[in-house]
Structures are given as C-alpha cells and as structure tokens.
Design a protein around this motif. Structure first.
Motif, PDB file in Angstrom:
ATOM      1  N   LEU A 130       0.833  -1.199   0.000  1.00 27.45           N
ATOM      2  CA  LEU A 130       0.000   0.000   0.000  1.00 27.45           C
ATOM      3  C   LEU A 130       0.864   1.245   0.000  1.00 27.45           C
ATOM      4  O   LEU A 130       0.627   2.191  -0.731  1.00 27.45           O
TER       5      LEU A 130
ATOM      6  N   THR B 133      -9.268  -1.861   5.140  1.00 23.84           N
ATOM      7  CA  THR B 133      -8.197  -2.787   5.465  1.00 23.84           C
ATOM      8  C   THR B 133      -8.756  -4.123   5.930  1.00 23.84           C
ATOM      9  O   THR B 133      -8.306  -5.185   5.499  1.00 23.84           O
ATOM     10  N   LYS B 165      -6.460   3.095  -0.854  1.00 22.76           N
ATOM     11  CA  LYS B 165      -6.975   1.862  -0.249  1.00 22.76           C
ATOM     12  C   LYS B 165      -8.120   1.299  -1.082  1.00 22.76           C
ATOM     13  O   LYS B 165      -8.229   0.077  -1.275  1.00 22.76           O
TER      14      LYS B 165
END
Lengths: 154, 1249
Positions: A130, B133, B165
């Motif tokens: 990420l 997440t 994300k």
C-alpha cells in the motif's frame, strides 16, 4: 502478492502472523513452525531467499526474510513481487517500527502486537503493498493514535 | 443506567488487558495451556457483559491468542459487535480481529454488510480506512457484490489515503465478484494517472496483478504504461510496470521491440539494484519473445549477461542468487551467451550458500555439451563426496542423472563411463534416490545394446558386493539398485562371464533381508541365470556335473524364499523350485533340457514410451461411453452381475485358447504385416524415428545377432570393485579425443561416415565447441521407446480449473454498455437478524427482480456464460490481433450485460495500441517489410499481360528473374463454378464488378491478368492464379477461413512429368489443408500427369487464421521427369504470397446499407493519396475492383464509394476521389491493421502504372 507476513523470534515463538489467505489455526501454526525451521538453520551470510514456498500456495512462492537481532521477519510472496523490493520493504517496516516504538526491541512486539498490526496495515493491505514511504506511514499511524487518545479522554 | 456504566468501568479496572495476558503467559511457562484456558474462560465472561470497552478488550486478547494457534471463531459474533462500535479505538480492534479470523465460511460475515457500508461512507477517513483494510482480508463474494459500488465511489474520494486503499481493495473485489471488473475498469485506469503517487502506485499494483493472470486483456494499456515507465521516478511503480511488460511481451513482439531501448537506458542509468534486476529480467523476456525473428539483439543479450555477471560476482549473496536465477532464463534461448560464463557458475558450486549452489546446478543442466559433460560431472561427483547435508547431496545426485540423461542421453559419448558413474553413485550413504539410479541402469542397459556386456559385468560386481549396500539399515534407499542389477544380470545373462558366481551371489541367505519386490526379482532372474548356466554346460559331458550342481544349488537355496512372507516372492520361488526339481530329474536321466529351459525366457523386451498407453487412439466407431449391453435393471442386478462374472471368466479362457492360434500365423503373413506397419510408421509423424534400430524393435528375439556389439579396446582394467572408475574414463576419453584429432586428417572419408552415424541421434547445435569433433567411443544405439501407431498428439492441459483468475479473463477494451455502467446491486437487504446463509438466499430469491439472482445461481450461470465467452473471445483475439471486437455479432443486451458489451466496436485504445506499436522504429513485421520489396515486379508484369492472356504469354511478359518470388494478383470471384473458365476470361470479372457502379463504358479497359508466375525451371512452370476465397460468410471462425489457390502447371520440356507432389511449409497462421491422416509435413499429390507442352490446373486449399497481415509461404514441388531411357527426380522451390487483399471477397453492397455502416461509427478511418495517376477514373476503379476485390457502391462523377468484405467479415469501405492526377482514397474498416495493409497494396498497384 504477499501471501503471508510472519515475525518470530530465534526460538520460533510467533510475534506476529498475518496471513492474506485463510488457513485454519492449526495450519497457520504449522506454517510458522516449518518456516522457522527452514529459516533458522540458515547461516547469517547466505542469501535471504528461500524456495520453500510449498507451505503456502504453490512452488512459485518464495520466502524472503531478514534477521534482526532476536527476530526473523519473513515475507512469503509469489512471483509478481520483486525479491529485492520486498527486502527493502522489510527494511522500511523495521525502520518504521523503530520510529514508532523508539528503539524497537522484541518486547515491544510482544506486548503491543496490535500496534504492530496497525502499522503493518498502513504498509500492506490484503497482500498488496500500500505504501512504502516511511514518513507517510508514520503520519497516518500517528494520526490514528491521536484519535484513539482523544477518544480515551472522552 | 449511569450506575451500569460506572460498574462496567470498575469491572474493567480489574480485567486483564492484552499486556497483562502476555505477561501472564510469560509467567506461566510450565502450564501455559492451562493458564490460557482460564484466560479464555475469563474472556468468555467479559464478552457477556454489555460494556463495549470490556468486549473490545476481550476481543483484543482473543486476537493475540489466535496468533498462538487458538481457535477463536466462537467469538465471531462478538467481534462483529466490537466492529460496529462508534468509537474508532474499538472499531479498529474489531476489524483487526475480523481480518485475522474471518473467512468465507464465517457465517456472521453477512451481518457485517451494512456496518461496513456505513463505515465506508463515514466522514472520518480512518473509519473508512480501517473498514477497507479489514475488508481486504475477509471479503466474500456476497460482500464484494454488495459493496462493489460503494468501493467504486471511494476510488474517487477526495482524500488520497482513501483513494489508494479503495483502489487496492478492488483487486480483491474483482477476484470475488468478477462481474465488477468491466464496470470498474475505466475508473481504475483513470487512477493510473492520479496526481497522488500512492494512488498511482496502487492502481499499477492492481492492474499488474490482474494482467499477470490474463495478460492479453491488458495489452491495450501498454502505451499508457510505457508513458508511466518513461516518466515515473518511483522505483516501486517502475518495478511493477517493468514486471508487467515482462508478462505482456510474449503476446506482442512489437511491444518488446519498443521496450528494448528504454529498458537498456534504465539498465545503464539506474543505481537501484532491484530496478536493474527487473529491467534485465524483462529484457530477457523480450529477447525470448523475439528469439525467432530478431537476430540483431546480441548487444542486448550481451548487456544482460554482463550485468548479471556483475551481480553474480557481487559479494552480496542476494544479488548472486538473483543473478543466477535470471541467468537460467537466458539459458533457455541463448545458451551460448551463458556458456561463456561457465567458470563463474562452476565457482558458484563451491559457494557456502546452498540456495546459490542449487541455482548454479540448475544452470549447469543447460550448459553441458558432449565435450564438457565428463568434466562437469566429475566436478559434481567431487561435490557429492564433500556434501555434508543429505538434501543437497540428493539434489546433486538427481542433477547428475538429469544432466546425463537429458534429451535422450544426447551428450553422453561413452556409456561405460556413465554406467560407472551410476555404480559410483550407489556408494552414497542414505540417499533416497536408489530407485532413480536403478531406473537409469535399467534404461541404459535396455536401450543401449552395445553397453550390455559392460553393464552386466558391473552389475554382477554389484550383486557380489551387495552386502556393502545392504549392510546398513540407513542405506535402505540404495538397495533399490540391486533390483536393477539382478534384472540386468538375469535378462542379459548371455553376456555374463561367470554366471555361476552371480547365481550364487543372488541366492545368498542375506538376500532374504531385502525388500520383497527385490527378492522377487532375484528369484525370477536366478531362474534366468540357471537357464544360461545349463545352456553353457550342456553337451559337454565333463560339464554335466556342473549343470547338476547348479540345479542342486537352486534346490538347496530356494526353500528359503518359499518361506518368504511376501506373496510374490513365495509364489515365484515355489514355482521355480518345482521346475528345477523336475529338471533335475531329467538331468539325472541325461536328458538335454537346456533348450527348453532357455525357451522359458526367450524374447526381448522393448522399452515403451511412458505415454504410449494414453495415446492409443480410440478406433473409429467405438464409443467407450455407450453401454455394450443395456444396463441391468435394479432388481436383477445381482443376478446379472453373477452371470456376467461367469461370462467374463469364460471369455478369458476362450481368449487364452485363441492366443496360440494367433501366433501360428505363417511367416509370410508376419513379414507382410511388418512391412505394412513399417510403412505406417514411416508416415506417422508421432512415431519416433530417431533410432536406426527402430526396425529391429519389431523383430523377434532371433534378431539379436543384428545388435552391433562393438569391441571395446580398453587398455586399463576397469573392473576393480570398490574403486571409483569414472575418472579413468575421463582420462581415457581425453586420450581418445586426442587420437581422434590426430587421425582426423588422415581419415577424412572415414570420419564422414562416422559422423553420419552419429547424426542419427539428435544433436544439440548449441554447444560452443565444435561438437563434430567428438565422436562417441563406440557406436551408440539407443532404442527408441515404442509408441502406438497413430498415437495422438499430446493435449495435456495444465491449467488449474480452480484458479480464481480464470473468471477475470474479461475483455476490457469493449466499451461499456449503458446497462453495465452501474453494478447490479440489491435494492434492499433483509434486516440484520442472524440467519443461516440458506435462509438469506431464499429471502433474496423472492425479491421479484429478475436480474437479482442469488449469489450461487448467478455465479453458476455466469461461469457457464463466461466459459463460452472466453472461448469465443480467445479465438477472436487471436485472429483479430488485438483489434477489439469488430466482428463480434451483436448480442442481446439483456443477456450479456454483466460481461459482454453488445455493440460491435473497436475501441480507441485498441487502435491506439496498434498505431503506437506500428510506429515502432523497427519494422513491425518481417513479412510486411518484405512485401514492398517484391511486389513491384508483380505489378509491372501484370500490366503488360494481354487481355486474354494464356499462361504462356503471361510468362513471356514476366521479367527474367522470376525464379521464385512472384506473387499472385487478385481477382474477385463470387462463385466457384466460374473457375473452370478462369484462364480464358481472366478479365471478365473485373469488368463485371465495375459495371456494378459504372453506367457507361468510356474506354476499353486495359488488360488485366490474374495469373502470376510462381516459379519455373527448365522442366516446368508454375503459374499461380489469384487466390480465390471461399469462406464462411457467417464468419464462422471456428472452422477457420479458407483460401483457395489455383496453380497451373505447365510442362515446358519434351519429357513426361509425373508424380508431382506439392508441399508447403506451414506457418502458424496459414496451413495447407491436407487430407485426414496426412502429417503436417506431407505433400499433396497433384492429381494429374503432364505430357510435354501440356498445362493443367490444380487447386489447393489453405486455412488462414489471421488475415491482418500478408503472409508468405515457402513451398516445394517435387516431380519425376521421365524420358524414354531414364527418369530423374526434380525439385522446384516457390513462394506463395498471400497479400491482405487476397483475403477480401467482392461483396455487393447497397448504398443505404453502406451509409448505415458508415454512420455506425464502428469503423476506423485511414486515408491514402496517390499522385500522378493519369488514367481514366473508371480504369482506376476497375483496377481496384479487379486487383483488390472491391465492388463499386455508387459513383458520382469523379467520386466513388466502394465496398468489400474480408473472409472474416470485416467491412471495408473506400471513398475514391480524383482531381488533377491526384487520387485520394479515404478508407474505413473495423480492422485497422487489415485496412492499412490493403491500402499499402493499393498504393503499390498504382505506383506501377
């Protein structure tokens, strides 16, 4: 893809385990044990790659690890990851831990495994990288910790 | 209420937190399990409380215990409760726990949908972040479907933190819910150019993961990635992109050519080893993909190898390892470049790091040649002795065997050496690979006939020293070699010098300690040896005692085996024991028995290829799935079963009776059959014909005397037991080679013959040394493995059917249909009540919206559809060369809205890609590059041909040098029946098509011919007529498109020409259609003979896959020229050139349909200007019609619209305008590649006028 991230100490005690594919608890423990077995018998001055990926997924998986003092950081990755890149990532991870815990040692990881997870979550998500910029990671981790503190005060 | 809260927080003060738990566990090292179980009890109590803080604390502790291996799935519901807390602190704990222990079969997951959706849209970015997440770890197909739209929205969130994300998690969503890929893809692509580097990197990451599994769907992104690669400075992104290119290049060689330069620049400029390494890797991939067509990249290879050498020489073990890894990739295609670094690689074998040694071993495999095999193996044998760990030693052992046995023992020049290596390997302690050595011994002894005598002697020694192998229980694995040794000694006992000694060794009491299957072989082969001994001693009166003693020996020793607990051993032993007893009786009566006993073991065993059984084709008309008899009904089944059993037994007996009858077929018949079979084999491409002894395989045991047993002239006694001998061979071999070199000059002629012999074995042409210089020590005669006649080609499919990425093989270039732009979402969800998944599904099913099917059902349906779709798409993509979905038939939007875009269209990306690639500095296609060079001649020749040109005249007007490179001209042809008159009315069709649009005849048309000289020599001339297209207008691509080529053969000499055979070297794309059963290299027999001066026409059908590029096929015509007194074999080479226009068929088109087609916007445009054309407009049109198979749709003054259609259904429209000797042609086609080539060809036609 990163298949799993494991941290264990020189005796094979798990300090963090993050699997990006589901395994039963027993299998997870077995993977940790076998990975420890593979990694621990290697000399210090040998290469950091191991083709012992039969544990997780297929033979195309690799174990990439680094050994810091009492801890092993092991990433199990498939062929889409760059080997040297992952080594760098482990370095970033450790340096970030070092910043967040101020001179990180095994005890920090033992008692604050949840925090380690939170830091890791800012670096790797669902098996994909990420963020690799340490400052960015630390900023996000700090902001979340601040939020947590403000909630406690309430 | 307030009291409750206070009570809760007081309770909490006494609860253990995570730190207390960890400390507690550390303090209870002796009874950890017990301590933890009390902790779990406490946690269970805590979870029962209402206070969310207590619960969160408990869940936090559970997460820790989960890491220690405790199953905490029982607390899943509590985890969901903590996740739904409004406080970030608790939420995070909950999501962490969920990510650690939730998975697809966790049933409470479906309760989380609404909570997650709420968190995703939370104003607090960290709530959203934590939810994303967590979700990335436990997303299920249901969650993916329900939340896909929410996540897609987040991809455009204002905060980069959320965007990156959201982008990353889309990959997981695609995996679980493939239908979301197409709708989400445009946005994902946008993110590649996101201003935030993190988001960009995430998008690259996701697309790389997707593309790795289904690369061809992402080719159209190549230009974008190329731009990123040249602009980005983020090494992470660069590495990913470069890795992605590595996956794309095999699909598009033009891409590779474009990449070489920037990659080389990066290699030179970067200081990051990781980036350098990936660049080298991708350059290697490019070079591999180009290896056939591009000779001029030796500089790149050199650069790679040179950089890798630097890596390997680095003191950093990691770089060394990776260097070797990459080197092994180069090895496959450019072995020579690697072989020059042999020194370095051998050096790595001494490395202290096992991983590096193993990598080096892998490389060695590809580096051996005849010349260095012995040397390398010698080195490896030294390592075997030194190796400390058994794993590495076993690896060495298998590598030695792999290296030696690779490609059918290609590099072994001396099999005695190899046998002694194998024997030496048996001295390894504790190896697991005894069976491997054994199978090598068997293989070599059976297949290399010349070595049998030597092998038998060695095996006899092994058997004699068997105690060395079996003495230690640890050496168990190695006793497998005794299995091979015993069998070889028994089977080839005629080579044994002292069969008695070996027989005695095989019957030692110690043998009874061996594993059963080995004992069984011992017993059986003892009997074979017994037969040999008898035969050796019978007839000589003095020796009859020896024979009788041998019988006695067996009778004494065999009872030991009769008592064996192993059934097989017992059975064989008792059987043989009785046999020997009977023989002994006969011996005592002085009856000669040797003949009969030997007959028991007569006949030779031939090796059979491992896949032989699988490849036996099912005979025509035999359906293995059909019942032979109707299946018995249930009630009678038992009875029937018994009956059929009885029948089976009976049938078996019957067949036993018939068997001998079969063998009684007389010799003539047998010989005849053998001949037939040989002929079949000769024509059978799957039959391995490598061995000169293949015919021997089919001879009876009597044929053994044909085996060339070569005298071995060894001056050194080699059979010293217990001493390594292979070294001596190495020395001997060197001496021999020296001698050979010296002899070479003297015996040049002899040498040639020898070489010829050797040539029958497959020879590697990759070795750097001149391998010709090394002749095998003795004639090696490898018996090939038998395969059944008409064996089928291998069709092993190794794709994993369960790979989730299969579902993601979705065409992303098709534009989205309106119905696709939004993902189908459920309009509402049932209340959050705990339900079993079954109930949930049922509820949804009742929802009266047809398209919202339950997950499972939907998925099933989709899978089915997708598999079809995929097949179709796959084909299409191959044929259209990435040009998008031009010819796909419109499908009902209703049907395909999840996966396929209905309207046939080629997207800008696709054509961009082609444009981008075609601008590559290197000519994109060798064929295309070759075309302009040769076409002019054709055109000029064509222009000069008279209107009613007979082939002969055409030839006269052709330029002189028409050896082999002229090509056809085109002419349209609507019906096959016309063909008969073709060479008489060759210009007729041209007129006709012009008349479609031209009302008036202004001037007579210039002559045009559709014949071209293909090739000629003094005997024969081949004229090729335009390729006539016969195609499935429906665009039935499965059947392949066909092109018919008419060839006129004209006999130019005074002799009779017969047995003409027309053959073409097929390319991947174009194949000559041969009759069923013919091999891919067989020629077609021309169905006529030619008396002097006569010509005749034959037609050949070609199937063509891809029509975008022009094709060239090389071919040969062989024929016999028969004169009165002699006949000679002659050969004529030619080249068939399929231009792109030859793939067009003249198809009439009405002007309204034509304008509709243009309006549809599906066609891509391209234009062409021709200067200095000074011929009448209608001539011009006629030329286009005639040579390029167009028809005129409409003509207004000096402007005309024309239409044609390819055999694969591509539409092609031309608008031709003329003014002042300038002709401009605006063209449109749904296949830009094809269009470009056709325009080029039109240009060529006119440049000749």
């Amino acid at each position: 893809m990163i298949k799993a991230i494991l941290i264990f100490n020189n005796h094979g005690k798990p300090r963090l385990s993050k699997f990006y594919e589901h395994y039963s608890e027993d299998t997870e423990q077995q993977i940790i044990r076998e990975t420890f077995h593979l990694v621990s018998k290697r000399d210090e001055n040998v290469c950091n790659f191991l083709e012992g990926g039969m544990l997780i997924g297929g033979s195309e998986n690799k174990l990439i690890y680094r050994h810091y003092a009492t801890l092993y950081f092991v990433f199990c990755v498939d062929s889409s990851e760059s080997e040297l890149g992952i080594l760098d990532l482990i370095q970033v991870f450790v340096e970030t831990l070092d910043k967040c815990f101020e001179n990180v040692c095994e005890l920090d990881l033992i008692f604050h495994v949840d925090k380690v997870h939170n830091i890791l979550a800012e670096m790797v998500m669902g098996g994909m990288v990420l963020e690799t910029n340490m400052n960015e990671i630390i900023t996000q981790v700090d902001a979340q910790n601040k939020m947590e503190k403000s909630e406690v005060r309430l | 209420m307030a009291l409750k809260i206070v009570k809760g927080s007081i309770d909490r003060m006494f609860d253990k937190n995570l730190q207390d738990l960890v400390r507690g566990i550390r303090n209870h090292k002796e009874d950890e399990a017990k301590y933890i179980s009390t902790c779990i009890d406490e946690i269970k109590q805590e979870l029962k409380q209402d206070n969310i803080a207590v619960k969160a604390n408990a869940v936090c502790k559970l997460t820790y215990l989960q890491m220690l291996g405790y199953d905490v799935s029982w607390a899943a519901f509590n985890i969901v409760e903590v996740m739904s807390s409004s406080k970030f602190t608790y939420k995070r704990i909950g999501y962490l726990a969920a990510s650690q222990c939730f998975h697809e079969s966790t049933d409470v997951i479906m309760l989380t949908t609404n909570q997650i959706r709420k968190d995703l849209s939370s104003p607090n970015q960290y709530d959203t972040g934590v939810a994303l997440t967590g979700l990335s770890c436990f997303v299920t197909p249901d969650l993916a479907r329900d939340l896909a739209n929410d996540i897609m929205t987040l991809m455009s969130h204002t905060k980069p933190y959320i965007r990156k994300k959201a982008v990353l998690i889309m990959y997981k969503v695609f995996l679980k819910y493939p239908e979301s890929l197409r709708p989400a893809f445009p946005r994902l692509k946008e993110k590649l150019e996101d201003p935030d580097p993190g988001v960009q990197s995430a998008a690259v990451n996701v697309i790389c993961e997707l593309a790795r599994r289904n690369p061809k769907n992402y080719l159209s992104l190549a230009p974008l990635f190329f731009k990123l690669m040249t602009s980005s400075t983020n090494n992470w992104v660069l590495i990913k992109i470069i890795k992605l290119f590595g996956a794309l290049t095999p699909l598009e060689p033009r891409l590779g050519k474009k990449l070489i330069e920037p990659l080389t620049n990066l290699i030179h400029s970067t200081s990051a080893m990781s980036l350098l390494y990936e660049c080298v890797n991708t350059v290697i991939a490019v070079l591999i993909s180009l290896s056939s067509g591009m000779p001029n990249h030796s500089a790149s290879i050199q650069l790679c190898v040179q950089k890798l050498r630097i890596l390997i020489e680095d003191s950093d073990q990691n770089l060394k390892y990776l260097g070797l890894l990459a080197m092994s990739k180069i090895l496959k295609t450019h072995p020579k470049s690697v072989q020059s670094h042999k020194d370095l690689i051998l050096q790595c074998l001494d490395d202290k790091d096992e991983s590096i040694r193993l990598r080096a071993l892998d490389l060695l495999y590809g580096m051996v040649s005849k010349k260095n095999l012995m040397e390398i193996v010698k080195k490896l044998m030294l390592h075997v002795d030194k190796a400390e760990g058994t794993t590495y030693r076993d690896e060495l052992l298998t590598k030695i065997i792999d290296i030696c046995s690779q490609s059918n023992y290609q590099y072994i020049t001396n099999f005695e050496w190899y046998i002694s290596i194998l024997v030496e390997l048996t001295r390894l302690e504790g190896t697991r690979h005894g069976h491997l050595i054994a199978s090598q011994m068997l293989d070599v002894a059976i297949r290399v006939k010349a070595i049998r005598a030597f092998a038998v002697a060695q095996m006899a020694t092994l058997l004699d020293n068997a105690h060395l192998l079996t003495g230690n229980t640890q050496r168990n694995g190695i006793c497998e070699v005794l299995y091979a040794a015993a069998w070889i000694c028994g089977e080839f006992s005629e080579h044994l010098e002292e069969p008695m000694v070996t027989l005695e060794a095989m019957l030692r009491p110690k043998v009874a300690t061996l594993p059963g299957h080995i004992q069984a072989v011992y017993v059986q082969n003892a009997a074979k040896l017994f037969a040999t001994v008898l035969r050796g001693h019978e007839g000589v009166p003095a020796d009859s005692m020896v024979a009788q003693e041998t019988s006695q020996l067996l009778i004494d020793r065999l009872p030991l085996f009769v008592q064996s607990s192993n059934l097989e051993v017992q059975e064989r032993a008792s059987c043989i024991l009785q046999l020997v007893k009977y023989i002994q009786k006969l011996q005592q009566k002085d009856v000669e028995v040797a003949e009969e006993v030997t007959a028991l073991f007569a006949g030779e065993l031939n090796p059979v290829a491992p896949k032989a059984q699988k490849k036996v084709p099912v005979p025509e008309g035999l359906d293995l799935d059909v019942w032979i008899n109707e299946p018995p009904s249930g009630s009678e089944s038992e009875d029937e079963g018994r009956k059929s059993k009885g029948k089976a037994v009976f049938a078996k007996e019957e067949s036993r009776h018939t068997k001998p009858r079969y063998t009684e077929v007389d010799e003539k018949e047998l010989a005849k059959r053998r001949e037939v079979r040989k002929a079949e084999q000769a024509n059978n491409p799957f039959y391995i014909k490598a061995s000169p002894s293949s015919q021997k395989v089919y001879q009876d045991g009597v044929g053994v005397e044909h085996i060339p047993v070569v005298q071995i002239d060894l001056s050194v006694p080699l059979k010293v037991p217990g001493m390594p001998m292979s070294d001596q061979y190495v020395k001997l071999e060197e001496e021999r080679r020296e001698r050979n070199k010296a002899d070479k000059k003297k015996k040049k002629d002899k040498k040639k013959r020898e070489k010829g012999e050797k040539g029958r074995r497959r020879r590697g042409d990759s070795g750097p040394e001149s391998e010709e210089d090394i002749t095998p020590a003795h004639m090696v005669d490898i018996v090939t493995e038998e395969m059944p006649e008409n064996a089928l080609p291998s069709d092993d499919d190794d794709k994993d059917p369960n790979d989730p990425h299969k579902a993601l093989n979705i065409d992303l270039d098709k534009p989205l249909a309106d119905s696709e732009k939004k993902l189908p979402v459920r309009s509402h969800r049932p209340d959050e009540v705990l339900k079993s998944p079954m109930e949930d599904r049922q509820v949804v099913e009742v929802v009266p919206e047809p398209k919202k099917k339950t997950g499972k059902e939907k998925k099933e349906k989709k899978d089915r559809k997708k598999s079809k779709e995929k097949k179709k798409k796959h084909k299409q993509e191959e044929e259209e060369d990435l040009m998008g979905a031009g010819s796909e038939e419109p499908v009902q939007p209703e049907e395909t809205k999840e996966v396929a875009a209905p309207p046939p269209a080629s997207t800008p990306e696709a054509s961009d890609l082609d444009f981008w690639l075609s601008n590559a500095p290197v000519p994109s296609n060798p064929q295309a590059a070759a075309a302009p060079a040769s076409t002019p001649r054709t055109a000029s020749g064509m222009a000069a041909v008279a209107p009613d040109s007979e082939p002969e005249e055409a030839k006269d007007t052709e330029p002189e040098e028409t050896k082999s490179s002229t090509h056809k001209k085109k002419k349209q042809k609507k019906e096959k029946k016309k063909k008969k008159h073709h060479h008489n009315h060759s210009d007729g069709a041209g007129d006709e098509s012009v008349q479609n649009g031209t009302v008036e005849e202004e001037e007579p048309l210039p002559p045009m011919s559709n014949y071209a000289l293909l090739a000629e020599n003094s005997y024969i001339k081949m004229m090729k007529q335009d390729a006539d297209k016969v195609c499935d207008i429906q665009g039935n691509l499965q059947d392949g498109s066909q092109v018919v080529v008419s060839v006129i053969f004209e006999n130019k000499c005074d002799s009779f020409i017969k047995s003409m055979e027309f053959n073409v070297l097929d390319s991947l794309n174009s194949k000559l259609q041969r009759p069923d059963g013919a091999g891919p290299h067989d020629g077609l027999i021309v169905p006529f003979q030619l008396p002097p001066g006569i010509s005749n026409e034959a037609r050949f059908i070609f199937s063509v896959q891809n029509i975008v590029m022009p094709q060239k096929l090389k071919g040969t015509l062989t024929f016999i020229v028969k004169t009165d007194d002699s006949s000679t074999h002659e050969k004529l080479d030619f080249k068939l050139h399929f231009t792109c226009t030859s793939y067009l068929i003249t198809t009439p088109c009405y002007s309204d349909a034509y304008s509709k087609l243009l309006e549809s916007g599906d066609l891509k445009g391209c234009s062409l200007k021709l200067e200095g054309v000074n011929q009448p407009f209608h001539h011009l049109l006629a030329r286009i019609c005639f040579h390029h198979h167009f028809s005129v749709v409409e003509r207004i003054d000096s402007c005309a619209s024309m239409y044609s259609r390819s055999i694969q259904g591509h539409h092609m429209c031309l608008l031709v305008k003329t003014a002042d000797q300038t002709v401009s042609i605006d063209a449109k086609c749904d296949e830009p590649g094809l269009l470009g080539n056709v325009l080029d060809e039109i240009k060529l036609t006119f440049s000749q006028c």
